[in-house]
Structure formats: structure tokens, C-alpha cells
Motif scaffolding. Structure first.
Motif, PDB file in Angstrom:
ATOM      1  N   UNK A   1      36.061  26.653  33.008  1.00  0.00           N
ATOM      2  CA  UNK A   1      36.947  27.223  32.006  1.00  0.00           C
ATOM      3  C   UNK A   1      36.265  28.076  30.958  1.00  0.00           C
ATOM      4  N   UNK A   2      34.927  28.102  30.934  1.00  0.00           N
ATOM      5  CA  UNK A   2      34.210  28.907  29.955  1.00  0.00           C
ATOM      6  C   UNK A   2      34.102  30.355  30.430  1.00  0.00           C
TER       7      UNK A   2
ATOM      8  N   UNK B   1      32.494  35.064  34.640  1.00  0.00           N
ATOM      9  CA  UNK B   1      31.392  35.885  34.164  1.00  0.00           C
ATOM     10  C   UNK B   1      31.813  37.305  33.805  1.00  0.00           C
ATOM     11  N   UNK B   2      31.226  37.770  32.698  1.00  0.00           N
ATOM     12  CA  UNK B   2      31.260  39.186  32.345  1.00  0.00           C
ATOM     13  C   UNK B   2      29.858  39.717  32.588  1.00  0.00           C
ATOM     14  N   UNK B   3      29.720  40.579  33.589  1.00  0.00           N
ATOM     15  CA  UNK B   3      28.425  41.101  34.004  1.00  0.00           C
ATOM     16  C   UNK B   3      28.199  42.432  33.299  1.00  0.00           C
ATOM     17  N   UNK B   4      27.348  42.399  32.278  1.00  0.00           N
ATOM     18  CA  UNK B   4      27.158  43.557  31.411  1.00  0.00           C
ATOM     19  C   UNK B   4      25.786  44.179  31.663  1.00  0.00           C
ATOM     20  N   UNK B   5      25.776  45.477  31.921  1.00  0.00           N
ATOM     21  CA  UNK B   5      24.520  46.188  32.144  1.00  0.00           C
ATOM     22  C   UNK B   5      24.773  47.675  31.935  1.00  0.00           C
ATOM     23  N   UNK B   6      23.698  48.460  31.937  1.00  0.00           N
ATOM     24  CA  UNK B   6      23.860  49.910  31.816  1.00  0.00           C
ATOM     25  C   UNK B   6      24.516  50.484  33.067  1.00  0.00           C
TER      26      UNK B   6
ATOM     27  N   UNK C   1      41.113  40.564  29.969  1.00  0.00           N
ATOM     28  CA  UNK C   1      40.968  39.883  31.263  1.00  0.00           C
ATOM     29  C   UNK C   1      41.008  38.369  31.122  1.00  0.00           C
ATOM     30  N   UNK C   2      40.239  37.828  30.169  1.00  0.00           N
ATOM     31  CA  UNK C   2      40.061  36.377  30.094  1.00  0.00           C
ATOM     32  C   UNK C   2      40.631  35.732  28.829  1.00  0.00           C
ATOM     33  N   UNK C   3      40.921  36.527  27.814  1.00  0.00           N
ATOM     34  CA  UNK C   3      41.505  35.985  26.598  1.00  0.00           C
ATOM     35  C   UNK C   3      40.527  35.636  25.505  1.00  0.00           C
ATOM     36  N   UNK C   4      39.257  35.423  25.862  1.00  0.00           N
ATOM     37  CA  UNK C   4      38.286  35.006  24.848  1.00  0.00           C
ATOM     38  C   UNK C   4      36.882  35.072  25.441  1.00  0.00           C
TER      39      UNK C   4
END
Length: 245
Positions: free
Chosen positions: A7-8, A34-39, A76-79
Motif C-alpha cells: 500500500x505504500x 513505484x515511481x521510477x524517476x530518472x533523466x 496516479x496514486x493519490x499520495x
């Protein structure tokens, strides 16, 4: 037993490869979204994760990009529950050749980005009564390495920021910690001569390079409920190389 991160929602910067990719994979295995953040878009990492992911591109040294990412995550996920500030640079340059522009860029990416993420996500974590920040520093700050004054300064700054921020948010269910990895077996170290690798291992209790999964396991612990009473700490994950006095 339910997965520790079920749930995280977790943002991992520098998630396209190496340590960031391993962190994202292990968090997903434990139930996080997961939020996959990159350039560059982290499609390869997303393909290795079975849970829902959001692929996002951003410049972590840009406050406007952090605001945009927050909006995308909310949609997308709310938080956001977890932020792992892993993205960083580390090109060596001796002080004689070190210019101010290079110094500033090192700090913008390695340290300012951590500040921007906190400014963006602390308010909603406070509202939710739960949050985790894990910021990647480096065990190099305790080693005799030349040409790294700008890098070491930025990574030491990470520890100072973590310890200060932890005090500011401790009453809100938010913890803030740093991890100090050793030189890790990633694409950036693949071309190191074997002799140089052995010289590194000589100063460790465990005679091998760290693997990205070694670092990821520590991140998973610090972002779990099991670590709810650990905050403001700088944890070396380096096979026993960095001796704290």
C-alpha cells in the motif's frame, strides 16, 4: 505475513539502472507501488517490476520538476509515502582544476535535490502521519581519496541535512536517514582494473564489492515500519570499510 510495504507509494530517483534500479525492484517485491524517476525513462526497470509503476522523467535539481512529479503521483496514486534520493553524480576533479560551475552542479544534484524533495513531500506526509526519506550519501567521506573535495562536501552535506530534517519532522511520523554505500558493482565500476578492486577490498571486512542489492536491502529496512524508531542516522553499508570514531 503481509508484505512490509504493501500500500505504500515510493519515489526512487536514479531508478533507471544500478543502485536505484535495485532499490525499486526490492521495494516492489515488498508490496510498494513505484515511481521510477530518472533523466531518461526507466522502462528497463519497469519491465522487471510486477507491481504498478509510474515512469517519470525529471531533473532532480529543478524545484519545478519536483512539483510536476508530485502532481503526476497524486493523479496516479493519490499520495507519496517514501522518497529515496538516490540520483547523484561523482566525476573526480582535483582542486587545481575544480571550477565553481562544476562545484555548483555537484551540489545541485547531490544535495539541493534532497531539499527540494523534502519541501515538496513533507506537507502531505505530515497530513498522513507517516513518511520515509532515505538519502544516499557515500562512505567516501571517511576515506583518503584525491580529487573528490566537491563530491565529499556534497555527500557530507547530505548527512547534515538528514540530521537536521529528522528533528523538524519527528513529531509527524516521518523518519529521515542516510545510507553511505561503498563503491558498488555497477556499470560505472565495471571497467575498474582488478588490482584497483582488490585494493578497495583490502580495507573492507567483507572482501568483495557491494552489489546494488546490498544497498537496496538497507533502504527497504529503513523505509519499513520496523525502522520507525530510527531517524537522523547515517548508516554505512560498505562491508566494514568505514570505521566511525
Amino acid at each position: 505475513m503481509k508484505p512490509s510495504h504493501e500500500g505504500r507509494v515510493a519515489i526512487v530517483t536514479g531508478a533507471a539502472r544500478g543502485i536505484g534500479q535495485a532499490i525499486a525492484i526490492q521495494l516492489a517485491e515488498r508490496g510498494a507501488r513505484l515511481v521510477l524517476l530518472d533523466r531518461e525513462a526507466a522502462h528497463e526497470t519497469a519491465a522487471l517490476i510486477s507491481s504498478e509503476t509510474l515512469i517519470a522523467t525529471a531533473d532532480v535539481s529543478s524545484p519545478a520538476d519536483w512539483e510536476r512529479i508530485d502532481q503526476q503521483v497524486r493523479a496516479r496514486f493519490g499520495r507519496t509515502d517514501i522518497v529515496v534520493n538516490n540520483a547523484g553524480i561523482g566525476a573526480p576533479k582535483a582542486i587545481d582544476d575544480l571550477d565553481y560551475a562544476t562545484w555548483q552542479r555537484m551540489f545541485r544534484i547531490n544535495l539541493d535535490s534532497h531539499f527540494f524533495s523534502a519541501k515538496q513531500f513533507v506537507p502531505q506526509m505530515r497530513s498522513n502521519g507517516w513518511g520515509r526519506f532515505v538519502n544516499i550519501s557515500s562512505n567516501s567521506i571517511g576515506l583518503a581519496i584525491t580529487g573528490m573535495s566537491h563530491y565529499m562536501a556534497s555527500k557530507m552535506g547530505v548527512i547534515g541535512f538528514v540530521r537536521g530534517l529528522a528533528n523538524d519532522v519527528a513529531d509527524s511520523g516521518i523518519t529521515v536517514n542516510a545510507i553511505l554505500p561503498a563503491i558498488t558493482n555497477t556499470r560505472l565500476t565495471q571497467d575498474m582494473p582488478e588490482e584497483a578492486k582488490r585494493q578497495t577490498w583490502q580495507h573492507q571486512a567483507i572482501k568483495r564489492f557491494a552489489e546494488p542489492s546490498d544497498i537496496a536491502g538497507s533502504v527497504c529496512f529503513l523505509t519499513s515500519d520496523d525502522a520507525a524508531f530510527i531517524t537522523g542516522q547515517a548508516l554505512p553499508v560498505d562491508g566494514g570499510q568505514y570505521k566511525i570514531s
